[in-house]
Design an enzyme around this catalytic site. Structure first.
Site, mmCIF file in Angstrom:
data_model
loop_
_atom_site.group_PDB
_atom_site.id
_atom_site.type_symbol
_atom_site.label_atom_id
_atom_site.label_comp_id
_atom_site.label_asym_id
_atom_site.label_seq_id
_atom_site.Cartn_x
_atom_site.Cartn_y
_atom_site.Cartn_z
ATOM 1 N N SER A 127 -9.321 -151.429 -5.905
ATOM 2 C CA SER A 127 -9.885 -150.075 -5.857
ATOM 3 C C SER A 127 -8.810 -148.998 -5.815
ATOM 4 O O SER A 127 -7.748 -149.179 -5.215
ATOM 5 C CB SER A 127 -10.737 -149.978 -4.590
ATOM 6 O OG SER A 127 -10.980 -148.639 -4.253
ATOM 7 N N GLU A 129 -8.933 -146.620 -3.965
ATOM 8 C CA GLU A 129 -8.752 -146.248 -2.555
ATOM 9 C C GLU A 129 -7.441 -146.820 -2.013
ATOM 10 O O GLU A 129 -6.943 -146.364 -0.997
ATOM 11 C CB GLU A 129 -9.917 -146.755 -1.705
ATOM 12 C CG GLU A 129 -11.213 -145.983 -1.897
ATOM 13 C CD GLU A 129 -11.183 -144.567 -1.337
ATOM 14 O OE1 GLU A 129 -10.595 -144.352 -0.266
ATOM 15 O OE2 GLU A 129 -11.757 -143.679 -1.991
ATOM 16 N N TYR A 151 -11.183 -149.641 4.807
ATOM 17 C CA TYR A 151 -11.623 -150.189 3.516
ATOM 18 C C TYR A 151 -10.424 -150.316 2.572
ATOM 19 O O TYR A 151 -10.207 -151.360 1.949
ATOM 20 C CB TYR A 151 -12.693 -149.283 2.908
ATOM 21 C CG TYR A 151 -13.021 -149.588 1.469
ATOM 22 C CD1 TYR A 151 -13.888 -150.618 1.135
ATOM 23 C CD2 TYR A 151 -12.464 -148.835 0.424
ATOM 24 C CE1 TYR A 151 -14.194 -150.901 -0.186
ATOM 25 C CE2 TYR A 151 -12.760 -149.109 -0.905
ATOM 26 C CZ TYR A 151 -13.626 -150.146 -1.199
ATOM 27 O OH TYR A 151 -13.907 -150.421 -2.509
HETATM 28 P P1 GDP Z 1 -15.300 -143.073 -2.058
HETATM 29 O O1 GDP Z 1 -14.333 -142.488 -3.037
HETATM 30 O O2 GDP Z 1 -15.496 -144.544 -2.234
HETATM 31 O O3 GDP Z 1 -15.006 -142.694 -0.657
HETATM 32 O O4 GDP Z 1 -16.722 -142.448 -2.497
HETATM 33 P P2 GDP Z 1 -17.734 -141.424 -1.807
HETATM 34 O O5 GDP Z 1 -18.712 -141.059 -2.868
HETATM 35 O O6 GDP Z 1 -18.303 -141.982 -0.543
HETATM 36 O O7 GDP Z 1 -16.855 -140.136 -1.399
HETATM 37 C C1 GDP Z 1 -16.147 -139.381 -2.307
HETATM 38 C C2 GDP Z 1 -15.591 -138.133 -1.642
HETATM 39 O O8 GDP Z 1 -16.651 -137.229 -1.385
HETATM 40 C C3 GDP Z 1 -14.871 -138.321 -0.292
HETATM 41 O O9 GDP Z 1 -13.636 -137.635 -0.340
HETATM 42 C C4 GDP Z 1 -15.781 -137.651 0.703
HETATM 43 O O10 GDP Z 1 -15.090 -137.053 1.817
HETATM 44 C C5 GDP Z 1 -16.429 -136.578 -0.141
HETATM 45 N N1 GDP Z 1 -17.711 -136.099 0.387
HETATM 46 C C6 GDP Z 1 -18.043 -134.799 0.658
HETATM 47 N N2 GDP Z 1 -19.294 -134.724 1.147
HETATM 48 C C7 GDP Z 1 -19.778 -135.994 1.176
HETATM 49 C C8 GDP Z 1 -21.025 -136.554 1.582
HETATM 50 O O11 GDP Z 1 -21.934 -135.865 2.017
HETATM 51 N N3 GDP Z 1 -21.160 -137.924 1.463
HETATM 52 C C9 GDP Z 1 -20.148 -138.722 0.953
HETATM 53 N N4 GDP Z 1 -20.335 -140.032 0.824
HETATM 54 N N5 GDP Z 1 -18.949 -138.208 0.582
HETATM 55 C C10 GDP Z 1 -18.759 -136.877 0.686
#
Ligand code: GDP
Length: 327
Positions: A127, A129, A151
């Site tokens: 990933s 990440e 993660y």
């Molecule tokens: P990730 O890249 O696997 O962490 O995918 P996510 O979709 O969970 O998050 C992507 C980004 O969106 C991260 O930087 C979060 O901090 C940001 N983010 C902002 N608001 C939200 C929210 O309400 N939910 C989630 N899941 N992420 C958010």
């Protein structure tokens, strides 16, 4: 007929990959976790041809049994605890499943393959990440890893274990470093799907706002359907290797909100979006953007769905679902 075994079949990538492989004439097997898994019905509806084996990445012998029963030519390890925000609250279980689970699968494949370790080709879902606090922009296969969440740390372990098994035992093991990839099948906890569902609910008059976290984080978002094609291409190479899959374009959460609202004709969306520290993370991955030149040159892989097309696809799917429920 080639045979494949997939872990993580209930996730968006597992479903797209199963459809892809079935379309290519594979016999597809999958490991399904848990007693009475509620997602079993989704797999049976989307890909009824898939043969399901009960197992768990934390249960080594269940993986060996699934390998013996399916006799695969290719193994795709997509199973993981995959929600970054959750991984801080459940760091240990994330480490067990997302990290140690990879070792269990590699070891099971090695033992199953016996004298010919390269006979079963292995794909590990690594990933972006892993890049976390990015040391270079854009990120490629040799960029220094600096994970910023439990993660991410677990994924780094799985990535290096995959390389290690390739180098130690001559396994045909590949690690796909995939940047964020989304679809209408994405879980509602992820930011893209949260936004597409919220925008659909607002248009349909079922909600009047959405509560978000950090709007300035940036991601390189592609379409999951394109990315599973890249996984398959990795395993068709003569030897295992590591590849970044990405679009090379980075957008902020704000850009995603903007594209989703604009798609339904709402230009000024400020009244619909609130922010709450509840959705902020202890540490952020700020500027993820991938360099997929190696995948383009070696695998001939390029993404086919653009950012506006992806956003429109997701919003339209959620709108269609809400409208179907109303009927
Ligand atoms: P990730 O890249 O696997 O962490 O995918 P996510 O979709 O969970 O998050 C992507 C980004 O969106 C991260 O930087 C979060 O901090 C940001 N983010 C902002 N608001 C939200 C929210 O309400 N939910 C989630 N899941 N992420 C958010």
């Amino acid at each position: 007929m080639p045979r494949a075994l997939i872990t993580g079949i209930t996730g968006q990538d597992g479903l797209y990959l199963a459809e892809l492989l079935i379309g290519k004439g594979y016999e597809v097997h999958a490991v399904l976790r848990g007693q009475n898994n509620p997602k079993r019905a989704i797999v049976e509806a989307v890909a009824p041809e898939v043969v399901l084996h009960t197992g768990d990445l934390t249960d080594f012998s269940s993986l060996l049994r699934a390998l013996n029963a399916s006799q695969p030519d290719e193994v795709y390890n997509l199973g993981a605890v995959s929600f970054v925000a959750y991984s801080w609250e459940n760091a240990h279980v994330t480490t067990e499943v997302t990290g140690t689970g990879v070792l269990n699968m590699l070891e099971a494949v090695r033992l199953h393959a016996g004298n010919d370790p390269a006979a079963v080709r292995f794909y590990q879902a690594s990933s972006s990440e892993m890049f976390g606090k990015v040391q270079q922009v854009p990120q490629h296969e040799r960029t220094l890893l600096w994970p910023r969440s439990p993660y991410g740390v677990a994924k780094v372990f799985g990535h290096y274990m995959t390389i290690n098994y390739r180098e130690s035992y001559g396994m045909h093991a590949s690690s796909g470093i995939l940047f964020n990839h989304e679809s209408p099948r994405r879980g509602p906890e992820f930011v893209t799907r949260k936004i597409s569902m919220a925008v659909a609910a607002i248009v349909e008059g079922r909600s009047d706002h959405v509560v978000m976290g950090n709007l300035d984080a940036e991601r390189d978002w592609g379409f999951a359907g394109d990315y599973v094609e890249g996984m398959w291409r990795m395993l068709q190479q003569p030897t295992g290797d590591d590849y970044v899959l990405a679009t090379g374009v980075s957008r902020s959460i704000r850009d995603f909100l903007d594209a989703a609202f604009t798609h339904v004709g709402i230009e000024d969306w400020s009244d619909y979006v609130r922010q709450d520290p509840r959705f902020m993370r202890p540490a952020e991955v700020d500027h993820l953007v991938g360099d997929a030149s190696k995948a383009r040159e070696v695998l001939g892989w390029t993404p086919s769905v653009s950012f506006p097309e992806l956003v429109a696809m997701m919003v339209d799917a959620d709108l269609a679902q809400l409208r179907a429920e109303r009927k």
